[in-house]
Design an enzyme around this catalytic site. Structure first.
Site, mmCIF file in Angstrom:
data_model
loop_
_atom_site.group_PDB
_atom_site.id
_atom_site.type_symbol
_atom_site.label_atom_id
_atom_site.label_comp_id
_atom_site.label_asym_id
_atom_site.label_seq_id
_atom_site.Cartn_x
_atom_site.Cartn_y
_atom_site.Cartn_z
ATOM 1 N N TYR A 29 -12.685 15.475 -42.340
ATOM 2 C CA TYR A 29 -12.109 16.277 -41.256
ATOM 3 C C TYR A 29 -12.491 17.731 -41.488
ATOM 4 C CZ TYR A 29 -8.376 18.208 -38.263
ATOM 5 O OH TYR A 29 -7.662 18.868 -37.296
ATOM 6 N N TYR A 183 -0.442 9.183 -38.171
ATOM 7 C CA TYR A 183 -0.653 10.075 -39.321
ATOM 8 C C TYR A 183 0.351 11.223 -39.325
ATOM 9 C CZ TYR A 183 -2.687 13.536 -42.405
ATOM 10 O OH TYR A 183 -2.855 14.451 -43.415
ATOM 11 N N HIS A 184 0.450 11.920 -38.185
ATOM 12 C CA HIS A 184 1.305 13.100 -38.156
ATOM 13 C C HIS A 184 2.789 12.742 -38.141
ATOM 14 C CE1 HIS A 184 -2.605 14.602 -36.585
ATOM 15 N NE2 HIS A 184 -2.344 15.509 -37.491
ATOM 16 N N LYS A 545 9.821 30.496 -34.523
ATOM 17 C CA LYS A 545 8.566 29.851 -34.940
ATOM 18 C C LYS A 545 7.442 30.487 -34.124
ATOM 19 C CE LYS A 545 6.023 26.746 -37.078
ATOM 20 N NZ LYS A 545 4.728 27.250 -36.607
ATOM 21 N N ASP A 549 0.849 27.376 -33.997
ATOM 22 C CA ASP A 549 0.999 26.224 -34.878
ATOM 23 C C ASP A 549 2.293 25.488 -34.553
ATOM 24 O OD1 ASP A 549 0.880 24.381 -36.897
ATOM 25 O OD2 ASP A 549 1.427 25.772 -38.490
ATOM 26 N N HIS A 551 3.441 22.800 -36.219
ATOM 27 C CA HIS A 551 4.053 22.114 -37.359
ATOM 28 C C HIS A 551 5.378 22.810 -37.676
ATOM 29 C CE1 HIS A 551 -0.183 20.902 -37.847
ATOM 30 N NE2 HIS A 551 0.313 19.819 -38.390
#
Length: 576
Positions: A29, A183-184, A545, A549, A551
Site C-alpha cells: 500500500y 480491515y478498518h 477533531k 482525517d 480516524h
C-alpha cells in the site's frame, strides 16, 4: 520494450510451477507527495517482484477536494498521492502498461471518479476497459463506521456504489467494483465476530441496492465480482478461523439470501492487509515479527487463502515507510511463497477439531450480530442510528482497557519494556518525510491545468454530471466524459454535493460507559464534582477533531473517558 517495462511485465503474472499453487498477489500500500514520486515508487516495487499495485490516495482526494482548497492545506500528499485530474492520473501510471497491471485503489466516496480517470487513462494507452484488472474499494458504509472519508449521506452514497457496480460488470468484467472492507472495522476496535458480521451486513446492503438495477439473469455474475478486504490481527488461531468462517458465511448468504446456485459465484474472494492497530512505536523492530505472524493466518489455510496480500512496514507507527522498509515486507511474502513448501500442499487444517470448533463459534457469534443489525433495520439504518458505531467504540474501549491494565500483553509496550536502542529507527533517517515543497508544487500544477483546459468542455461535462445525479441516471458515463474534459476532483465532488448534500455521521459516544471504579477514577470524579459545585454548573469539556482525517478513535475515547469522569462533554465528530 525497455528493461524496466520487461521487469514490470514479468512481475505482473505470479509464477506457477507444476505441482505448486500459484502464490497470491504481492502488494504494498503506497503513494505519497506527488504522482511523479509515487510512479517512481511503483516502478521500483514492481522491479523488486511486487505483482500488483495498491494505490494510497491523499485525504483531499478521498474526501473530494482539490489540492488548492482551503480544507486541503497541510494534507496534500501526506498519506497518499494527490489526484486532481486526468493529468495527475496519467503521470501516476506513466510507463506502467495498464493492460498488464492488477491495480487496487483504496478509494470510497470518490471511487466512481477515480475509476473514471483510470478508464480514461487506459483508453489513452489503447487499452479497452474490458481488459482492466483490479479493484476499487468502494465500500462507503465502513467509512461512516471507522475511517471517516465519506462525503454524502448513506443513501446517495450507496447509489454511487451501485452505479459503479452496474457499470463495471458489463464494461470492465475483470474488475472488482467493490472490496467490502472489514480491515478498518478491526482498526476501529471490532471483535472478530463484529468484523465478520459488519462486513457481511455491508455487502448485503450493497447487493440489495444493486439487485434491482441489473437483469435477474446477470445478478449471479455481479455477486461473483464482489470481493473483500480484511484484517488479520495477532491472535493467530482466531484470525485463521475467522477467515474460514468468512468463506462459509458468504457461501451461505449467497445461496440462501440471493439464490446463487453456481458455486463459482459464491466464492469468498479476498485480499488482506495485516493489522496496523497493533504496531507499536515502542521497540518498533518487534513489528516485523507481528507482521509475519499475522500474514500466516491468511495464507496457511488453502481453502481460505487470500488472493492478494499487502503488509505494512515495521515503522509505520512512526511515519511513512521508506522504499527499503516496504522491500523488507515484500521479501517476507516472497520467502514464504517461494522458499517454503507451503504452496505444495492441500489445506492442512481440514479435519482439525480445534479449528472446526472455533470456526463454528465465530459463525454463531457473527450470526447473532447480523440478527441485531437486521433488527435495527439493516446496515444503513444501523449506521444512521449509530448502533454499529457505538458497538465499535465500546469494543475499542474494552481493548484499550485490557492493554492499559496489562491483561492483554503487548511486548515492549506494557511488558518487557527494557530494551537496547534500535539502530533501525535511530536518527532522522528512520522513515520517509514528505517534502514541504510537494504541496506547493502540486497546487501550481493544478493552477496551470485549469488555465490550459477548454472551459466550455468542462462546463458541459459538469452540466451532464449534475443532470445524471438529479435524474438518478448512472453517473459513470458522464464521469468518464468529465475526466476526459479535464474536470477536477473537487469540481466532480461539488457537482454531487449540490445534488446529494453532505453528511456527518453519529459519533458513537451516546451509550453509557461500563462501570469502572478504580480508586484513581473515583478520586478523579470527586475532584470534577467539587469543581463543578464551586462553579455552580457542570464543567464542560470540548473535544474537537480538526482536519480531513476521519480516524476518530482517539477523539472518541477521550470524549468517553472525560464523560465518565463527570465532565459535560461536547463532541460533534470529525472535520470540525
Amino acid at each position: 520494450m525497455s528493461e524496466t517495462e520487461q521487469s514490470i511485465r514479468a512481475g505482473a503474472a505470479p509464477e506457477h510451477r507444476q505441482g505448486r499453487d500459484a502464490p497470491w498477489i504481492f502488494r504494498t500500500y503506497s503513494g505519497h507527495s506527488t504522482a511523479a514520486a509515487s510512479n517512481a515508487l511503483y516502478r521500483g516495487n514492481l522491479a523488486k517482484g511486487q505483482t500488483g499495485l495498491s494505490v494510497a490516495f491523499d485525504l483531499p482526494t478521498q474526501t473530494g477536494y482539490d489540492s488548492d482548497h482551503p480544507l486541503a492545506r497541510g494534507e496534500v500528499g501526506k498519506v497518499g498521492v494527490p489526484i486532481c485530474h486526468i493529468g495527475d492520473m496519467r503521470r501516476l501510471f506513466e510507463g506502467l502498461p495498464l493492460a498488464d497491471m492488477n491495480t487496487s485503489m483504496t478509494i470510497n466516496a470518490t471511487a466512481p471518479w477515480l475509476m473514471a480517470l483510470y478508464i480514461a487513462v487506459a483508453e489513452e494507452q489503447g487499452v479497452a476497459p474490458a481488459a482492466l484488472k483490479g479493484t476499487t474499494q468502494n465500500d462507503i458504509i465502513k467509512e461512516y463506521l471507522s475511517r471517516g472519508t465519506y462525503i454524502f449521506p448513506p443513501e446517495p452514497s450507496l447509489k454511487l456504489t451501485a452505479d459503479l457496480v452496474a457499470y463495471t460488470y458489463t464494461e470492465c468484467p475483470k474488475w472488482n467494483p467493490v472490496n467490502v472492507c472489514s480491515y478498518h472495522l478491526q482498526e476501529a476496535g471490532a471483535t472478530p465476530e463484529q468484523e465478520l458480521a459488519f462486513a457481511l451486513a455491508n455487502a448485503i446492503a450493497i447487493l440489495d441496492h444493486v439487485r434491482p438495477r441489473v437483469p435477474a439473469e446477470d445478478f449471479p455474475r455481479v455477486v461473483g465480482r464482489i470481493s473483500f478486504f480484511v484484517n488479520a490481527g495477532i491472535r493467530f488461531i482466531t484470525e485463521l478461523c475467522k477467515m474460514r468462517a468468512f468463506v462459509d458465511l458468504w457461501d451461505e448468504i449467497c445461496r440462501d439470501r440471493y439464490g446463487i446456485e453456481d458455486p463459482k459465484f459464491r466464492r469468498f474472494r479476498y485480499g488482506v492487509q495485516v493489522n496496523s492497530l497493533g504496531l507499536t512505536e515502542a521497540q518498533p523492530e518487534n513489528n516485523i515479527f507481528r507482521i509475519v505472524i499475522e500474514m500466516l493466518a491468511v495464507v496457511l489455510s488453502k481453502d481460505a487463502r487470500a488472493r492478494a496480500v499487502q503488509l505494512p512496514a515495521w515503522n509505520e507507527a512512526l511515519g511513512l515507510p521508506r522504499p527499503w522498509d516496504q522491500q523488507w515486507s515484500l521479501r517476507a511474502q516472497q520467502i514464504l511463497a517461494y522458499e517454503t513448501d507451503l504452496l505444495e500442499y492441500g489445506d492442512i487444517f481440514d479435519g482439525a477439531p480445534v479449528i472446526a470448533r472455533k470456526v463454528e463459534e465465530l459463525k454463531r457469534l457473527a450470526r447473532e450480530e447480523l440478527r441485531r443489525i437486521d433488527e435495527a433495520g439493516g446496515a444503513v439504518a444501523a449506521v444512521e442510528s449509530g448502533v454499529m458505531k457505538e458497538a465499535l467504540v465500546h469494543s475499542n474501549l474494552m481493548r484499550l482497557k485490557a492493554v492499559e491494565s496489562g491483561e492483554q500483553t503487548v511486548v515492549g509496550l506494557n511488558r518487557f519494556t527494557a530494551a537496547e536502542p534500535s539502530p533501525l529507527s535511530a536518527g532522522e533517517a528512520g522513515f520517509l518525510k514528505v517534502s514541504p515543497d510537494a504541496e506547493r508544487d502540486q497546487v501550481a500544477r493544478l493552477s496551470a491545468w485549469r488555465q490550459q483546459r477548454d472551459p466550455a468542455a468542462v462546463d458541459a461535462a459538469l452540466a451532464a454530471l449534475r443532470a445524471a445525479a438529479a435524474s438518478g441516471d448512472n453517473v459513470m458515463p458522464p464521469s468518464i466524459a468529465a475526466a476526459k474534459a479535464g474536470v477536477t476532483t473537487g469540481e466532480w465532488a461539488d457537482a454531487l454535493r449540490a445534488a446529494f448534500g453532505e453528511y456527518r455521521a453519529p459519533t458513537g459516544i451516546s451509550r453509557a460507559l461500563p462501570a469502572s471504579n478504580t480508586p484513581e477514577e473515583v478520586a478523579l470524579r470527586q475532584r470534577v464534582a467539587a469543581l463543578s459545585a464551586r462553579a455552580g454548573r457542570p464543567i464542560r469539556f470540548l473535544v474537537g477533531k480538526p482536519g480531513l482525517d476521519g480516524h476518530s478513535n482517539g477523539a472518541e475515547q477521550i470524549a468517553l473517558r472525560a464523560r465518565d469522569c463527570g465532565f459535560d462533554v461536547v463532541y460533534d465528530g470529525i472535520r470540525q
